[in-house]
Design an enzyme around this catalytic site. Structure first.
Site, PDB file in Angstrom:
ATOM      1  N   PHE A 136       0.849  -1.195   0.000  1.00  0.00           N
ATOM      2  CA  PHE A 136       0.000   0.000   0.000  1.00  0.00           C
ATOM      3  C   PHE A 136       0.888   1.249   0.000  1.00  0.00           C
ATOM      4  O   PHE A 136       1.854   1.310   0.761  1.00  0.00           O
ATOM      5  CB  PHE A 136      -0.893  -0.040   1.240  1.00  0.00           C
ATOM      6  CG  PHE A 136      -2.000   0.963   1.215  1.00  0.00           C
ATOM      7  CD1 PHE A 136      -3.202   0.669   0.588  1.00  0.00           C
ATOM      8  CD2 PHE A 136      -1.854   2.200   1.817  1.00  0.00           C
ATOM      9  CE1 PHE A 136      -4.234   1.594   0.570  1.00  0.00           C
ATOM     10  CE2 PHE A 136      -2.887   3.131   1.797  1.00  0.00           C
ATOM     11  CZ  PHE A 136      -4.084   2.832   1.170  1.00  0.00           C
ATOM     12  N   ASP A 205       1.798  -5.202   8.546  1.00  0.00           N
ATOM     13  CA  ASP A 205       0.612  -4.358   8.430  1.00  0.00           C
ATOM     14  C   ASP A 205      -0.591  -5.281   8.239  1.00  0.00           C
ATOM     15  O   ASP A 205      -0.636  -6.074   7.282  1.00  0.00           O
ATOM     16  CB  ASP A 205       0.772  -3.403   7.239  1.00  0.00           C
ATOM     17  CG  ASP A 205      -0.348  -2.370   7.183  1.00  0.00           C
ATOM     18  OD1 ASP A 205      -1.471  -2.692   7.634  1.00  0.00           O
ATOM     19  OD2 ASP A 205      -0.101  -1.265   6.683  1.00  0.00           O
ATOM     20  N   TYR A 230     -11.170   0.692  10.414  1.00  0.00           N
ATOM     21  CA  TYR A 230     -12.340   1.109   9.617  1.00  0.00           C
ATOM     22  C   TYR A 230     -12.623   0.170   8.462  1.00  0.00           C
ATOM     23  O   TYR A 230     -13.589   0.360   7.743  1.00  0.00           O
ATOM     24  CB  TYR A 230     -12.185   2.554   9.120  1.00  0.00           C
ATOM     25  CG  TYR A 230     -10.912   2.850   8.350  1.00  0.00           C
ATOM     26  CD1 TYR A 230     -10.763   2.453   7.026  1.00  0.00           C
ATOM     27  CD2 TYR A 230      -9.866   3.549   8.944  1.00  0.00           C
ATOM     28  CE1 TYR A 230      -9.608   2.738   6.328  1.00  0.00           C
ATOM     29  CE2 TYR A 230      -8.707   3.840   8.255  1.00  0.00           C
ATOM     30  CZ  TYR A 230      -8.574   3.428   6.943  1.00  0.00           C
ATOM     31  OH  TYR A 230      -7.426   3.703   6.256  1.00  0.00           O
ATOM     32  N   LYS A 231     -11.769  -0.836   8.257  1.00  0.00           N
ATOM     33  CA  LYS A 231     -12.004  -1.790   7.160  1.00  0.00           C
ATOM     34  C   LYS A 231     -12.858  -2.940   7.705  1.00  0.00           C
ATOM     35  O   LYS A 231     -14.009  -2.749   8.050  1.00  0.00           O
ATOM     36  CB  LYS A 231     -10.672  -2.232   6.574  1.00  0.00           C
ATOM     37  CG  LYS A 231      -9.977  -1.057   5.867  1.00  0.00           C
ATOM     38  CD  LYS A 231      -8.592  -1.370   5.349  1.00  0.00           C
ATOM     39  CE  LYS A 231      -8.037  -0.140   4.613  1.00  0.00           C
ATOM     40  NZ  LYS A 231      -6.603  -0.238   4.360  1.00  0.00           N
ATOM     41  N   ARG A 398     -12.019  -4.818  -7.537  1.00  0.00           N
ATOM     42  CA  ARG A 398     -11.786  -5.434  -6.235  1.00  0.00           C
ATOM     43  C   ARG A 398     -13.106  -5.638  -5.491  1.00  0.00           C
ATOM     44  O   ARG A 398     -13.920  -4.722  -5.411  1.00  0.00           O
ATOM     45  CB  ARG A 398     -10.871  -4.492  -5.451  1.00  0.00           C
ATOM     46  CG  ARG A 398     -10.297  -5.069  -4.193  1.00  0.00           C
ATOM     47  CD  ARG A 398      -9.249  -4.129  -3.645  1.00  0.00           C
ATOM     48  NE  ARG A 398      -9.856  -2.904  -3.102  1.00  0.00           N
ATOM     49  CZ  ARG A 398      -9.333  -2.180  -2.112  1.00  0.00           C
ATOM     50  NH1 ARG A 398      -8.182  -2.542  -1.568  1.00  0.00           N
ATOM     51  NH2 ARG A 398      -9.922  -1.089  -1.682  1.00  0.00           N
TER      52      ARG A 398
END
Ligand SMILES: *Cc1c(COP(=O)(O)O)cnc(C)c1O
Length: 439
Positions: A136, A205, A230-231, A398
């Site tokens: 990321f 991560d 928040y995912k 995705r």
């Protein structure tokens, strides 16, 4: 597999009631919980209570009376079992980017110190932070900044190059467990062991792992971990991230953001910084209490899953959902140019499926991924698009599958919409081919 069989799978699903914990707009099939989790129904009232009751009537007393002050550690303790961490080893605070800065700084300092102690210059020996080229971006940007400050080198490789790239020069192996683009999952225990074998620290991560796949940081013997709430953890937009440090490092760590919340006695108001013992030293400043309240609600949705088989049951359903999606796309959308970017092997797959698309007439070039996602969103099937680099990494469609609120019929319907979008060339409409600021 047909629609009726998918409906039967839903009827037999032991986790089917968990969906009732969420607010999802009618007609929406939400396949983007990997980017922003759905809203727990309890969140609106719980956050309203934090505003009206705790803030509105308790005022400053709420730091004590409503447990505001302990929130980062209390939430960390609730999250800990889902990532294989012990009690008082995790804090929920700041952003993933900031937490990565703190932990990578710590790792670099540990590496430097080890070499300074034996009289060797770190610049000429152990000075590599190793990561993946398709990590990321914020992870890479933070690492670039820190490496520049510390005279280290950020080396980026493809995953298959990992074994040969893990040399004695590597000080820190910094990886994202589940790749945000492809959903490919690394073998955390074996890569951590390989890093340790060359004297490197392992920093993971867990942005796309926490709440999505089984993680056992303690068993893997990892050194540091960070991740988002928040995912998959449904904490709400921009909810604070988490940070874990192995107990062997926790008290020797030097906090680069030595703010008062990481002080041993914040309210002694002493002029000199003295780091708190334990994980609390990773805090920096005053915490966003309303956002932390959202994390509480997100973790409540997992507490409900605990009684229904916990992570093992969530993982089983997640794999069944992603298997079904792959199978249905391959059967029902054959000939439309889709390819699978996500590994088929269960041990290498997170909780998402990523597709590539090329023009069947011109099968070497990415084509249509963005517009197809826009056409799906217009139909209420919300996934997302991630841009490729034009060479090694293709553009991606995705789709995240959150077993807490996605069912088998949803998968069927999503693939049926995809089929319609392709059959009718709906995706070619101009309105689906205009790019927005956030993709
Ligand atoms: C989503 C994500 C982030 C986000 O970081 P923020 O600081 O919360 O914006 C970081 N790393 C990875 C791997 C991610 O997937």
């Amino acid at each position: 597999m047909n629609l009726t069989e998918c409906q039967q799978l839903d009827a037999l699903d032991p986790l089917r009631t968990l969906k009732n914990q969420f607010t999802l707009p009618p007609g929406v099939i939400y396949l983007d919980g990997n980017s922003l989790g759905a809203m727990p129904k309890a969140a609106a009232a719980r956050i309203a209570n934090a505003v009206q009751q705790e803030w509105g009537t308790e005022l400053i007393r709420a730091w004590n009376s409503a447990g505001w002050f302990e929130a980062p550690l209390r939430l960390g303790n609730r999250l800990a079992p889902w990532i294989g961490a012990g009690q008082n080893e995790v804090v929920v605070t700041d952003t993933t980017s900031t937490n990565l800065y703190k932990t990578l700084f710590a790792a670099i300092l540990i590496a430097k110190k080890a070499y300074t102690d034996c009289g060797v210059s770190p610049r000429s020996t152990k000075n590599i932070v190793l990561s993946e080229r398709s990590n990321f971006p914020t992870d890479l940007y933070i690492a670039q900044g820190l490496c520049a400050q510390h005279g280290f080198v950020l080396k980026l490789i493809e995953p298959e190059e990992l074994p040969s790239a893990l040399t004695e020069q590597v000080a820190v192996l910094m990886l994202t467990h589940v790749n945000y683009r492809t959903g490919a999952m690394h073998d955390m225990p074996s890569l951590t062991a390989a890093a340790h074998a060359v004297g490197a620290l392992a920093l993971w991560d867990l942005a796309h792992s926490a709440g999505a796949v089984p993680v056992d940081l303690t068993a893997a013997d990892a050194d540091f971990a960070v991740g988002c709430t928040y995912k998959y953890l449904n904490g709400g937009p921009g909810s604070p991230a988490f940070l874990w440090v192995h107990p062997r490092h926790v008290d020797s760590f030097e906090q680069p953001l030595s703010g008062w919340w990481g002080h041993a006695k914040p309210f002694a108001m002493a002029p000199d910084y003295e780091a708190a013992k334990g994980i609390a030293r990773y805090l920096c400043g005053t915490q966003p209490i309303l956002s932390l309240t959202g994390v509480e609600c997100g973790l409540d949705t997992f507490a409900a899953a605990q009684g229904l088989g916990g992570m093992a049951a969530l993982r089983k359903k997640s794999l069944a959902l992603t298997d079904l999606f792959i199978q249905l796309v391959e059967e029902r959308c054959a000939g439309f140019g889709f390819g699978l970017a996500t590994p088929r092997h269960h041990s290498q797959r997170g909780s998402q499926v990523s597709l590539t698309r090329t023009d069947p007439q011109e099968p070497t070039r990415s084509s249509g991924a963005y517009a197809i996602v826009q056409a799906l969103i217009a139909r209420g099937v919300i996934g997302d698009y991630r841009k490729g680099d034009g060479a090694q990494h293709a553009d991606i469609l995705r789709f995240g599958f959150t077993p807490l609120y996605i069912g088998f019929e949803d998968v069927w319907n999503a693939v049926e919409h995809l089929r319609q979008v392709m059959l009718t060339d709906e995706w070619q409409r101009p309105e689906f081919n205009q790019t927005h600021a956030v993709t």
